[in-house]
Scaffold this motif. Structure first.
Motif, mmCIF file in Angstrom:
data_model
loop_
_atom_site.group_PDB
_atom_site.id
_atom_site.type_symbol
_atom_site.label_atom_id
_atom_site.label_comp_id
_atom_site.label_asym_id
_atom_site.label_seq_id
_atom_site.Cartn_x
_atom_site.Cartn_y
_atom_site.Cartn_z
ATOM 1 N N LEU A 184 52.470 36.660 33.014
ATOM 2 C CA LEU A 184 51.401 37.586 32.641
ATOM 3 C C LEU A 184 51.053 38.498 33.806
ATOM 4 O O LEU A 184 50.951 38.044 34.948
ATOM 5 C CB LEU A 184 50.144 36.817 32.216
ATOM 6 N N THR A 185 50.854 39.767 33.523
ATOM 7 C CA THR A 185 50.308 40.655 34.546
ATOM 8 C C THR A 185 48.826 40.343 34.723
ATOM 9 O O THR A 185 48.191 39.730 33.850
ATOM 10 C CB THR A 185 50.456 42.123 34.139
ATOM 11 N N GLY A 186 48.280 40.792 35.825
ATOM 12 C CA GLY A 186 46.863 40.575 36.042
ATOM 13 C C GLY A 186 46.019 41.268 34.980
ATOM 14 O O GLY A 186 45.011 40.727 34.517
ATOM 15 N N ALA A 187 46.430 42.484 34.574
ATOM 16 C CA ALA A 187 45.672 43.219 33.568
ATOM 17 C C ALA A 187 45.676 42.480 32.232
ATOM 18 O O ALA A 187 44.647 42.402 31.539
ATOM 19 C CB ALA A 187 46.239 44.629 33.407
ATOM 20 N N LEU A 188 46.838 41.928 31.844
ATOM 21 C CA LEU A 188 46.925 41.211 30.577
ATOM 22 C C LEU A 188 46.134 39.907 30.631
ATOM 23 O O LEU A 188 45.438 39.546 29.673
ATOM 24 C CB LEU A 188 48.385 40.921 30.233
ATOM 25 N N LEU A 189 46.223 39.203 31.759
ATOM 26 C CA LEU A 189 45.454 37.964 31.901
ATOM 27 C C LEU A 189 43.958 38.254 31.819
ATOM 28 O O LEU A 189 43.215 37.551 31.138
ATOM 29 C CB LEU A 189 45.797 37.285 33.226
ATOM 30 N N ALA A 190 43.516 39.316 32.495
ATOM 31 C CA ALA A 190 42.096 39.684 32.459
ATOM 32 C C ALA A 190 41.668 40.056 31.040
ATOM 33 O O ALA A 190 40.569 39.689 30.602
ATOM 34 C CB ALA A 190 41.830 40.834 33.418
ATOM 35 N N ARG A 247 35.385 35.886 26.384
ATOM 36 C CA ARG A 247 34.055 36.170 26.941
ATOM 37 C C ARG A 247 33.902 35.765 28.403
ATOM 38 O O ARG A 247 32.835 35.337 28.829
ATOM 39 C CB ARG A 247 32.955 35.495 26.103
ATOM 40 N N VAL A 248 34.966 35.896 29.181
ATOM 41 C CA VAL A 248 34.906 35.668 30.624
ATOM 42 C C VAL A 248 35.509 36.884 31.311
ATOM 43 O O VAL A 248 36.670 37.227 31.068
ATOM 44 C CB VAL A 248 35.666 34.392 31.036
ATOM 45 N N LEU A 249 34.719 37.540 32.161
ATOM 46 C CA LEU A 249 35.190 38.727 32.874
ATOM 47 C C LEU A 249 35.671 38.336 34.267
ATOM 48 O O LEU A 249 34.969 37.640 34.999
ATOM 49 C CB LEU A 249 34.068 39.761 32.993
ATOM 50 N N VAL A 250 36.877 38.781 34.624
ATOM 51 C CA VAL A 250 37.417 38.598 35.967
ATOM 52 C C VAL A 250 37.888 39.957 36.473
ATOM 53 O O VAL A 250 37.968 40.923 35.712
ATOM 54 C CB VAL A 250 38.580 37.573 35.974
ATOM 55 N N ALA A 251 38.214 40.038 37.760
ATOM 56 C CA ALA A 251 38.642 41.304 38.352
ATOM 57 C C ALA A 251 40.167 41.392 38.336
ATOM 58 O O ALA A 251 40.831 40.580 38.991
ATOM 59 C CB ALA A 251 38.128 41.416 39.789
ATOM 60 N N PRO A 252 40.751 42.339 37.596
ATOM 61 C CA PRO A 252 42.209 42.515 37.644
ATOM 62 C C PRO A 252 42.666 42.821 39.062
ATOM 63 O O PRO A 252 41.990 43.539 39.809
ATOM 64 C CB PRO A 252 42.456 43.696 36.698
ATOM 65 N N GLY A 253 43.831 42.282 39.428
ATOM 66 C CA GLY A 253 44.257 42.378 40.815
ATOM 67 C C GLY A 253 44.845 43.696 41.245
ATOM 68 O O GLY A 253 45.030 43.924 42.438
ATOM 69 N N GLY A 254 45.148 44.584 40.299
ATOM 70 C CA GLY A 254 45.786 45.845 40.674
ATOM 71 C C GLY A 254 44.996 46.629 41.698
ATOM 72 O O GLY A 254 45.541 47.091 42.709
ATOM 73 N N ALA A 255 43.689 46.775 41.456
ATOM 74 C CA ALA A 255 42.843 47.530 42.390
ATOM 75 C C ALA A 255 42.620 46.787 43.693
ATOM 76 O O ALA A 255 42.176 47.370 44.684
ATOM 77 C CB ALA A 255 41.500 47.833 41.736
ATOM 78 N N LEU A 256 42.940 45.484 43.704
ATOM 79 C CA LEU A 256 42.722 44.655 44.886
ATOM 80 C C LEU A 256 44.005 44.413 45.672
ATOM 81 O O LEU A 256 43.985 43.725 46.691
ATOM 82 C CB LEU A 256 42.115 43.312 44.470
ATOM 83 N N GLY A 257 45.145 44.940 45.174
ATOM 84 C CA GLY A 257 46.366 44.863 45.957
ATOM 85 C C GLY A 257 47.523 44.104 45.355
ATOM 86 O O GLY A 257 48.586 44.050 45.954
ATOM 87 N N ALA A 258 47.343 43.497 44.157
ATOM 88 C CA ALA A 258 48.446 42.752 43.540
ATOM 89 C C ALA A 258 48.303 42.813 42.025
ATOM 90 O O ALA A 258 47.333 42.288 41.474
ATOM 91 C CB ALA A 258 48.474 41.305 44.021
ATOM 92 N N ASP A 259 49.272 43.437 41.362
ATOM 93 C CA ASP A 259 49.188 43.648 39.917
ATOM 94 C C ASP A 259 49.310 42.377 39.095
ATOM 95 O O ASP A 259 48.967 42.376 37.908
ATOM 96 C CB ASP A 259 50.287 44.627 39.461
ATOM 97 N N ASP A 260 49.831 41.305 39.683
ATOM 98 C CA ASP A 260 50.097 40.100 38.894
ATOM 99 C C ASP A 260 49.026 39.025 39.062
ATOM 100 O O ASP A 260 49.243 37.881 38.670
ATOM 101 C CB ASP A 260 51.470 39.520 39.258
#
Length: 373
Positions: free
Chosen positions: A321-327, A334-347
């Motif tokens: 899963l990519t980070g965006a898809l997992l998020a 109903r759980v919000l997390v921060a996708p990693g793309g903006a933080l330096g890792a897309d996965d």
């Protein structure tokens, strides 16, 4: 229709049809349950609760009595309390409007056009930006298994390097470098390089005493440590942080401190926070350490991995899963997390650690997102 007649009507229905009906019923029941469950936001890193009411009262009292007066631009009372706490001289401390502002000011003082700032990556996105704002070039060094490779960082240092910046524990991976490791690295740096250590999350680490890395300023003149009141203290809105350096760094610290200091409300709030002691801070720390341990243990039963964290968040990777898809899948639960793309890792995604109920929600959302219910 009698009871036996009621059940006889199902005699000709095959088991697969029954299972299909039951699965559809469970799906509708889950949807109805989720419709009544509030969303839990684990995408941010600041403390979610208000500070002690007396801290807010101190700031409000200052606003009512002194808002028309200029503040003490040296923040003398705050620096005295911090000096007593850390066992150093007030002249070794600069207080500013958040650690981020002090880091940016330090970059502007140390860096010029054509210079370089070296940092592990992924890490706090401010670091490349603060180099660019100073006219310098950021040099990113890939983390090894979520942890800074100090040998690789050292190899990236050139004649143009003027600063290396470490976030410790690192945001977003949560990994931690010990004082012994950092001391060895500081010893290897050439004299034209400053080592800037951002300890925004240091109160959450459970490896060594809280001031272990900060003590290095006594041995290394070019080490500067940055702390904040925005995270475990829950005072993000007051914008308060400080930098600590060696006695020989007094001129640098004076250069990065705001010319007119920090405002009256902020000084009143953090003064009270320091005077009242750390009982609430210790409680928050213990909560995070307990729930972080539980979360990392239970991840072993899921197709999800994370480096060992010493912060109030974890850096999660789900196989396939990519980070965006997992998020996105976790948001459906109903759980919000921060996708990693903006933080330096897309996965990857970053998820903050809260209380017991939030940990249970996070684990449940991960099971649903990865199909391991």
């Amino acid at each position: 229709m009698g009871l036996l007649d009621y059940y006889r009507q199902f005699d000709d229905i095959d088991q697969e049809s029954v299972n299909r009906v039951l699965r559809e019923r469970r799906r509708r029941e889950r949807e109805l349950a989720l419709a009544e469950v509030p969303t839990v936001d684990l995408s941010n890193t600041e403390w979610p609760d208000f500070p002690h009411s007396e801290i807010m009262n101190a700031a409000i009292y200052a606003a009512r009595g002194r808002v028309n007066s200029y503040p003490d631009r040296h923040a003398s009372g705050v620096r005295r309390l911090l000096a007593e706490r850390h066992g150093i001289a007030p002249e070794q401390i600069a207080v500013g409007n958040g650690a981020a502002e002090l880091l940016q000011a330090t970059a502007i003082v140390l860096l010029g056009r054509g210079d370089e700032l070296v940092t592990p990556w992924p890490s706090y996105p401010l670091y490349p930006l603060m180099a660019q704002r100073a006219g310098a070039r950021p040099v990113a060094v890939d983390l090894s298994a979520g942890r800074a490779d100090l040998d690789a960082l050292g190899a990236a240092v050139t004649d143009r390097t003027r600063a290396v910046v470490l976030c410790n524990p690192n945001d977003p991976t949560g990994t931690y470098l010990t004082a012994e490791e950092i001391a060895g690295f500081a010893r290897s740096l050439p004299e034209h390089v400053h080592l800037l250590i951002d300890e925004a999350y240091v109160e959450f680490q459970d490896v060594e005493p809280r001031d272990s890395v900060l003590r290095l300023v006594e041995a290394f003149q070019r080490v500067v440590v940055f702390r904040t009141f925005s995270k475990i203290y829950g005072l993000s809105g007051l914008r308060a942080g400080y930098a600590v350096g060696s006695p020989a760094a007094a001129s640098l610290l004076a250069s990065i401190a705001p010319a007119l200091g920090i405002n009256v409300l902020t000084q009143a709030g953090i003064t009270y926070a320091l005077e009242m002691g750390d009982s609430e801070i210790d409680r928050r720390r213990e909560l995070v350490v307990e729930q972080r341990g539980r979360l990392l243990r239970e991840l072993h039963d899921l197709p999800v991995d994370a480096p060992d964290s010493e912060a109030n968040f974890v850096w999660l990777h789900a196989s396939g899963l990519t980070g965006a898809l997992l998020a996105a899948r976790m948001e459906e639960a109903r759980v919000l997390v921060a996708p990693g793309g903006a933080l330096g890792a897309d996965d990857c995604v970053r998820a903050s650690i809260r209380g017991e109920a939030a940990t249970s929600r996070l684990l449940r959302a991960l099971r649903e997102a990865t199909g391991t219910n």
